[in-house]
Motif scaffolding. Structure first.
Motif, mmCIF file in Angstrom:
data_model
loop_
_atom_site.group_PDB
_atom_site.id
_atom_site.type_symbol
_atom_site.label_atom_id
_atom_site.label_comp_id
_atom_site.label_asym_id
_atom_site.label_seq_id
_atom_site.Cartn_x
_atom_site.Cartn_y
_atom_site.Cartn_z
ATOM 1 N N GLY A 18 -4.897 0.469 -1.958
ATOM 2 C CA GLY A 18 -4.154 1.737 -2.477
ATOM 3 C C GLY A 18 -3.029 1.977 -1.290
ATOM 4 O O GLY A 18 -2.628 0.989 -0.879
ATOM 5 N N TRP A 19 -2.779 3.140 -1.050
ATOM 6 C CA TRP A 19 -1.474 3.422 -0.166
ATOM 7 C C TRP A 19 -1.944 2.961 1.263
ATOM 8 O O TRP A 19 -1.118 2.611 1.856
ATOM 9 C CB TRP A 19 -1.088 4.949 -0.325
ATOM 10 N N ARG A 20 -3.139 3.174 1.726
ATOM 11 C CA ARG A 20 -3.394 2.877 3.001
ATOM 12 C C ARG A 20 -3.250 1.313 3.335
ATOM 13 O O ARG A 20 -2.734 0.930 4.241
ATOM 14 C CB ARG A 20 -5.115 2.946 3.146
ATOM 15 N N ASP A 21 -3.578 0.335 2.128
ATOM 16 C CA ASP A 21 -3.352 -1.055 2.430
ATOM 17 C C ASP A 21 -1.732 -1.133 2.334
ATOM 18 O O ASP A 21 -1.346 -2.120 3.333
ATOM 19 C CB ASP A 21 -3.956 -1.519 1.337
ATOM 20 N N ARG A 22 -1.200 -0.477 1.572
ATOM 21 C CA ARG A 22 0.299 -0.735 1.784
ATOM 22 C C ARG A 22 0.983 -0.396 2.946
ATOM 23 O O ARG A 22 1.787 -0.997 3.620
ATOM 24 C CB ARG A 22 1.051 -0.043 0.379
ATOM 25 N N MET A 23 0.510 0.894 3.627
ATOM 26 C CA MET A 23 0.775 1.280 5.013
ATOM 27 C C MET A 23 0.307 0.029 6.025
ATOM 28 O O MET A 23 1.465 -0.162 6.854
ATOM 29 C CB MET A 23 0.259 2.538 5.279
ATOM 30 N N LEU A 24 -0.556 -0.558 5.682
ATOM 31 C CA LEU A 24 -1.136 -1.526 6.896
ATOM 32 C C LEU A 24 -0.125 -2.804 6.681
ATOM 33 O O LEU A 24 0.305 -3.381 7.761
ATOM 34 C CB LEU A 24 -2.520 -1.898 6.399
ATOM 35 N N ILE A 25 0.068 -3.100 5.323
ATOM 36 C CA ILE A 25 1.194 -4.357 5.288
ATOM 37 C C ILE A 25 2.424 -3.823 5.975
ATOM 38 O O ILE A 25 3.083 -4.792 6.764
ATOM 39 C CB ILE A 25 1.257 -4.770 3.851
ATOM 40 N N ALA A 26 2.905 -2.666 5.787
ATOM 41 C CA ALA A 26 4.173 -2.297 6.232
ATOM 42 C C ALA A 26 4.194 -2.275 7.816
ATOM 43 O O ALA A 26 5.202 -2.689 8.575
ATOM 44 C CB ALA A 26 4.936 -1.021 5.658
ATOM 45 N N LEU A 27 3.080 -1.869 8.312
ATOM 46 C CA LEU A 27 2.921 -1.893 9.891
ATOM 47 C C LEU A 27 3.118 -3.254 10.561
ATOM 48 O O LEU A 27 3.614 -3.391 11.204
ATOM 49 C CB LEU A 27 1.582 -1.163 10.032
ATOM 50 N N LEU A 28 2.182 -3.986 9.793
ATOM 51 C CA LEU A 28 2.031 -5.426 10.496
ATOM 52 C C LEU A 28 3.443 -6.101 10.307
ATOM 53 O O LEU A 28 3.908 -6.803 11.245
ATOM 54 C CB LEU A 28 1.111 -6.157 9.686
ATOM 55 N N ALA A 29 4.098 -5.665 9.202
ATOM 56 C CA ALA A 29 5.443 -6.552 8.990
ATOM 57 C C ALA A 29 6.488 -5.833 10.124
ATOM 58 O O ALA A 29 7.250 -6.644 10.827
ATOM 59 C CB ALA A 29 5.906 -6.121 7.847
ATOM 60 N N TRP B 223 -5.244 -8.911 -0.771
ATOM 61 C CA TRP B 223 -6.560 -9.661 -1.482
ATOM 62 C C TRP B 223 -7.633 -9.781 -0.613
ATOM 63 O O TRP B 223 -8.756 -10.425 -0.792
ATOM 64 C CB TRP B 223 -6.079 -10.879 -2.262
ATOM 65 N N ARG B 224 -7.776 -9.003 0.575
ATOM 66 C CA ARG B 224 -8.895 -9.405 1.453
ATOM 67 C C ARG B 224 -10.253 -8.958 1.025
ATOM 68 O O ARG B 224 -11.130 -9.402 1.498
ATOM 69 C CB ARG B 224 -8.445 -8.835 2.773
ATOM 70 N N ARG B 225 -10.221 -7.846 0.169
ATOM 71 C CA ARG B 225 -11.543 -7.295 -0.499
ATOM 72 C C ARG B 225 -11.777 -8.298 -1.651
ATOM 73 O O ARG B 225 -13.062 -8.658 -1.625
ATOM 74 C CB ARG B 225 -11.293 -6.083 -0.899
#
Length: 376
Positions: free
Chosen positions: A21-32, A66-68
């Motif tokens: 969900g949106w938390r996962d997308r925020m995590l991806i954006a933060l790592l990038a 896809w980690r889950r």
């Protein structure tokens, strides 16, 4: 130890992992973003080509979505790619790749099967060993890295077991609530069957002398049988285990007034009953009473500085509605329901109704429930 390892090897994946969900997308954006910032900061100190760590960090980040669902695949992609990047750069790729790799390792034991976690752990160990052999990691750094990886694996396993324990607790609460409903329905159906037997005996006795009275008895038998069959369908949906039955009689709507008669410390309870509540089916009446009692008990226990608890039951032709609220200062809305709310919601759902609970905007906590008047 062997049995423990064998049990873990046969461990299946957790059921129904949450979709990203949106938390996962925020995590991806933060790592990038971290990869870009770290790459700019270290640009002058990295061997050429200096853009490789940034490209790897930005390129691998979306794979974490896809980690889950595919934790082993994420590990199979991440560690070889990072190993190739270290060869190109001639050293480590930065802290952002470490955070990425730890998330991949965590996912192995949190959402992967036992075999996936085992193969992934072997791959991680091979990567650390290879980095040590080629000189990208010193012996101390390799030992520290192995400890950090082991900690990530342990945290993933601990959260997995905690989630499993909670699921079991929720299942037990649900089954207990179904058992209570089954007992209430059993009492109701037994009452209808007893009435049918009495009416049938009366009809047989009056069949020859008063045929009209026998016909009235048959009509009453039909009504009682229809109600019994309707409530029996609900009884079949409820689960009942082989445990000693609770002999406490099913509560009635009139019993709610006892909540207001209670004396002692704590907030006062006001009970307001509106509409035609006398003809409610026994399962509906018992459920309303149990939901109201549980809500009042929770308010007395958790509502700080509360002075009043209001219980209001309103019935119309189709629906019975319950509202219990207090004027206290309660806790904020929890991220997940407690076991008490799970049981209350399960009981309402079994009768085709709904239940919601949460804090008010200004103060207090409110529980609302709606049940169909006719049990189906």
């Amino acid at each position: 130890m062997r049995e423990l390892l064998r049990s873990w090897w046969r461990e299946p994946r957790p059921a129904r992992p949450a979709p990203h969900g949106w938390r996962d997308r925020m995590l991806i954006a933060l790592l990038a973003a971290v990869a870009l910032v770290e790459g700019l900061i270290r640009w002058g100190s990295l061997p050429q080509p200096a853009a490789v760590p940034v490209l790897i960090g930005v390129g691998l980040a979306p794979v974490l979505l896809w980690r889950r669902s595919r934790p082993l695949l994420v590990t199979l992609v991440a560690f070889p790619v990072c190993a190739v990047g270290e060869v190109i750069v001639g050293g480590d790729l930065g802290l952002h790749t470490l955070a990425y790799l730890l998330l991949a390792v965590f996912a192995l034991t949190r959402w992967g099967s036992g075999r996936e976690a085992g193969f992934g752990a072997i791959l991680v160990a091979a990567k650390i060993t290879w980095s040590t052999v080629v000189g990208h990691l010193g012996p101390d750094d390799a030992l520290t890295g192995a400890g950090v990886v082991a900690a990530a694996l342990a945290v993933g396993a601990a959260l997995r077991w905690r989630d499993r324990a909670r699921r079991r607790e929720v299942e037990q609460v649900t089954l207990r609530e179904r058992e209570r409903l089954a007992r209430d329905l059993h009492d109701t159906v037994a009452h209808h069957v007893s009435a049918i037997a009495v009416r049938a005996q009366a009809g047989l006795a009056l069949l020859e002398t008063r045929p009209s009275a026998a016909a009235d008895a048959l009509r009453l038998i039909e009504t009682e049988a229809s109600q019994a069959l309707t409530e029996m369908r609900t009884l079949v949906r409820a689960l009942r285990r082989d445990e000693p039955a609770d002999r406490e009689p099913s509560p009635r709507i009139a019993d709610l007034r006892q909540l207001a008669d209670r004396t002692g410390d704590g907030p006062a309870v006001e009970v307001d009953l509106v509409g035609d509540l006398d003809g409610l089916p026994a399962p509906v009446a018992a459920t309303i009473c149990r939901l109201a009692r549980e809500s009042v008990t929770n308010a007395r226990r958790h509502a700080r500085e509360a002075t009043r608890i209001t219980v209001r039951v309103v019935a119309d032709e189709d629906t019975v509605r319950l509202r219990v609220n207090d004027d206290g200062v309660g806790p904020p809305a929890p991220r997940r329901d407690g076991y008490g709310l799970v049981g209350m919601r399960e009981r309402a759902h079994l009768l085709g109704g709904s239940l919601d609970a949460g804090p008010e905007e200004d103060h207090g906590w409110t529980v609302t429930a709606a049940l169909p008047r006719a049990v189906s």
